[in-house]
Write a protein that holds these residues in place. Structure first.
Motif, mmCIF file in Angstrom:
data_model
loop_
_atom_site.group_PDB
_atom_site.id
_atom_site.type_symbol
_atom_site.label_atom_id
_atom_site.label_comp_id
_atom_site.label_asym_id
_atom_site.label_seq_id
_atom_site.Cartn_x
_atom_site.Cartn_y
_atom_site.Cartn_z
ATOM 1 N N LEU A 78 0.814 -1.215 0.000
ATOM 2 C CA LEU A 78 0.000 0.000 0.000
ATOM 3 C C LEU A 78 0.847 1.265 0.000
ATOM 4 N N TYR A 79 2.096 1.166 0.474
ATOM 5 C CA TYR A 79 2.937 2.361 0.629
ATOM 6 C C TYR A 79 4.389 1.967 0.458
ATOM 7 N N SER A 80 5.099 2.671 -0.432
ATOM 8 C CA SER A 80 6.466 2.248 -0.754
ATOM 9 C C SER A 80 7.534 2.976 0.066
ATOM 10 N N GLY A 81 7.161 4.030 0.798
ATOM 11 C CA GLY A 81 8.154 4.788 1.570
ATOM 12 C C GLY A 81 8.400 4.186 2.945
ATOM 13 N N GLU A 82 8.984 5.027 3.808
ATOM 14 C CA GLU A 82 9.305 4.575 5.178
ATOM 15 C C GLU A 82 8.020 4.309 5.966
ATOM 16 N N ILE A 83 7.992 3.191 6.669
ATOM 17 C CA ILE A 83 6.837 2.873 7.519
ATOM 18 C C ILE A 83 7.324 2.704 8.958
ATOM 19 N N ILE A 84 6.752 3.508 9.860
ATOM 20 C CA ILE A 84 7.024 3.335 11.278
ATOM 21 C C ILE A 84 5.795 2.684 11.915
ATOM 22 N N ALA A 85 5.964 2.145 13.115
ATOM 23 C CA ALA A 85 4.840 1.465 13.768
ATOM 24 C C ALA A 85 4.636 2.015 15.169
ATOM 25 N N ALA A 86 3.388 2.025 15.604
ATOM 26 C CA ALA A 86 3.048 2.422 16.971
ATOM 27 C C ALA A 86 1.949 1.500 17.467
ATOM 28 N N ASN A 87 1.940 1.263 18.767
ATOM 29 C CA ASN A 87 0.926 0.388 19.381
ATOM 30 C C ASN A 87 -0.105 1.202 20.149
ATOM 31 N N SER A 88 -1.363 0.853 19.953
ATOM 32 C CA SER A 88 -2.425 1.447 20.767
ATOM 33 C C SER A 88 -2.275 0.998 22.224
ATOM 34 N N HIS A 89 -1.761 -0.204 22.428
ATOM 35 C CA HIS A 89 -1.441 -0.795 23.731
ATOM 36 C C HIS A 89 -0.800 -2.138 23.419
ATOM 37 N N SER A 90 -0.366 -2.855 24.433
ATOM 38 C CA SER A 90 0.459 -4.030 24.119
ATOM 39 C C SER A 90 -0.260 -5.361 24.316
ATOM 40 N N HIS A 91 -1.568 -5.397 24.167
ATOM 41 C CA HIS A 91 -2.257 -6.695 24.197
ATOM 42 C C HIS A 91 -1.876 -7.512 22.963
ATOM 43 N N PHE A 92 -1.904 -8.851 23.149
ATOM 44 C CA PHE A 92 -1.331 -9.769 22.158
ATOM 45 C C PHE A 92 -1.876 -9.600 20.749
ATOM 46 N N PHE A 208 -9.415 -6.703 33.182
ATOM 47 C CA PHE A 208 -8.145 -7.439 33.233
ATOM 48 C C PHE A 208 -7.395 -7.168 34.534
ATOM 49 N N ASP A 209 -6.717 -8.206 35.011
ATOM 50 C CA ASP A 209 -5.816 -8.036 36.147
ATOM 51 C C ASP A 209 -4.840 -9.206 36.175
ATOM 52 N N CYS A 210 -3.826 -9.125 35.348
ATOM 53 C CA CYS A 210 -2.781 -10.145 35.321
ATOM 54 C C CYS A 210 -1.564 -9.515 34.652
ATOM 55 N N PRO A 211 -0.382 -10.089 34.871
ATOM 56 C CA PRO A 211 0.822 -9.451 34.330
ATOM 57 C C PRO A 211 0.783 -9.271 32.812
ATOM 58 N N GLU A 212 0.209 -10.240 32.113
ATOM 59 C CA GLU A 212 0.262 -10.207 30.648
ATOM 60 C C GLU A 212 -0.671 -9.154 30.043
ATOM 61 N N PHE A 213 -1.785 -8.870 30.714
ATOM 62 C CA PHE A 213 -2.748 -7.918 30.172
ATOM 63 C C PHE A 213 -2.753 -6.602 30.944
ATOM 64 N N GLY A 214 -2.076 -6.584 32.084
ATOM 65 C CA GLY A 214 -2.096 -5.393 32.922
ATOM 66 C C GLY A 214 -3.405 -5.318 33.688
ATOM 67 N N LYS A 215 -3.534 -4.247 34.454
ATOM 68 C CA LYS A 215 -4.710 -4.098 35.297
ATOM 69 C C LYS A 215 -5.617 -3.040 34.670
ATOM 70 N N SER A 216 -6.855 -3.450 34.360
ATOM 71 C CA SER A 216 -7.848 -2.467 33.909
ATOM 72 C C SER A 216 -8.284 -1.644 35.115
#
Ligand SMILES: [Zn+2]
Length: 300
Positions: A78-92, A208-216
């Motif tokens: 879709l895009y041939s130039g530089e692509i950077i990435a960002a996360n909305s949060h770190s759920h799997f 959520f309340d566990c190390p992998e998902f964090g605490k809501s």
């Protein structure tokens, strides 16, 4: 009604589909207003959406999908130039191809660092990798017995920071609640708010309340929605990370009112959630409060 019975979702017909040649039949891509592509994964129960936001100098991939297949191949289609990435949060379900980038922008929070160091190990997926979580069975090329998300590197961002795509600035807004590291991106040029998992038109998770998902945290969630509400005049649309791609900015007030109602006890109608929604939990009862077009899942 099961996820299988709802496929294909009617709302995809509202968007212009773009043909891609990434060598898989996994992703579906839609062209959205404001020079944004939605890269969707409609054949897994998470129905996750990632977004490629195009600027004059570079593009930003907002989340990297489930990782069952290589989303960067699609983005490069879709895009041939530089692509950077960002996360909305770190759920799997949003970090699956993070390891394919030199680094990914993530909110400056211990939860983001925890997941970056570990990735998402195979065991975390539990019933997410059951055959009935996929439309049409397992896709060719996915090994459900071994799948995992590798660790990755992050560069942290803070509230108010601007991410520069050239002619387009994306403002980071910290929105804890669903998870402590949740953030949104506000694109004031195009009037788009990228909401991550903090708002979309389906079940919103605040249990959520566990190390992998964090605490809501429902109180933080309300604070985040009220902060967003104060900025919503700058927005024409919400671009959401699960289910339907676009929602009206009015929905933010509705969600804030909903959370307030749960916290102050005026919201009484609730359902016991079925166990498929429980990930690595301690067994506490969780409940689901239904609202118009979305619901909120939290601890009773
Ligand atoms: Zn999430």
């Amino acid at each position: 009604m099961s996820f299988q019975e709802k496929y294909p979702r009617h709302y995809y017909a509202n968007y212009e589909q773009v043909e891609i040649t990434d060598g898989t039949d996994w992703f579906r891509v839609y062209r959205l207003p404001g020079d944004v592509y939605a890269i969707t994964e409609p054949k897994h129960c998470q129905e996750v959406n990632s977004f490629l936001i195009i600027g004059s100098q570079r593009a930003l991939l907002w989340d990297t999908g489930e990782g069952f297949f290589d989303i960067t191949e699609v983005a490069r289609n879709l895009y041939s130039g530089e692509i950077i990435a960002a996360n909305s949060h770190s759920h799997f379900d949003h970090i699956g191809c993070n390891h394919r980038f030199d680094h990914v922008l993530a909110y400056d929070d211990p939860q983001a660092r925890y997941t970056a160091e570990r990735g998402a190990p195979h065991g975390l997926f539990a019933d997410q990798l059951n055959p009935d979580m996929f439309i049409g069975g397992y896709p060719e090329g996915l090994d459900p017995g071994t799948f995992f998300v590798p660790p990755y590197r992050i560069r942290t961002v803070r509230d108010g920071q601007q991410i520069d795509l050239g002619d387009r600035l994306l403002e980071v807004i910290h929105t804890p609640g669903h998870s402590p590291d949740s953030m949104m991106l506000l694109d004031r040029t195009e009037g788009i708010l990228f909401t991550g998992d903090t708002f979309y038109q389906a079940a919103l998770y605040a249990h959520f309340d566990c190390p992998e998902f964090g605490k809501s945290n429902l109180t933080d969630y309300l604070d985040s929605m009220e902060r967003i509400q104060s900025r919503i005049g700058e927005c024409k649309a919400l671009y959401c990370s699960h289910n339907d791609l676009i929602a009206s900015p009015d929905r933010i007030k509705e969600a804030a009112d909903a959370i307030r109602g749960i916290l102050n006890g005026t919201c009484r109608e609730k359902l016991i959630v079925d166990l498929r929604h429980v990930y690595l939990e301690d067994g506490t009862a969780i409940v689901e409060y239904p609202f118009r077009g979305f619901s909120i899942v939290c601890r009773d």
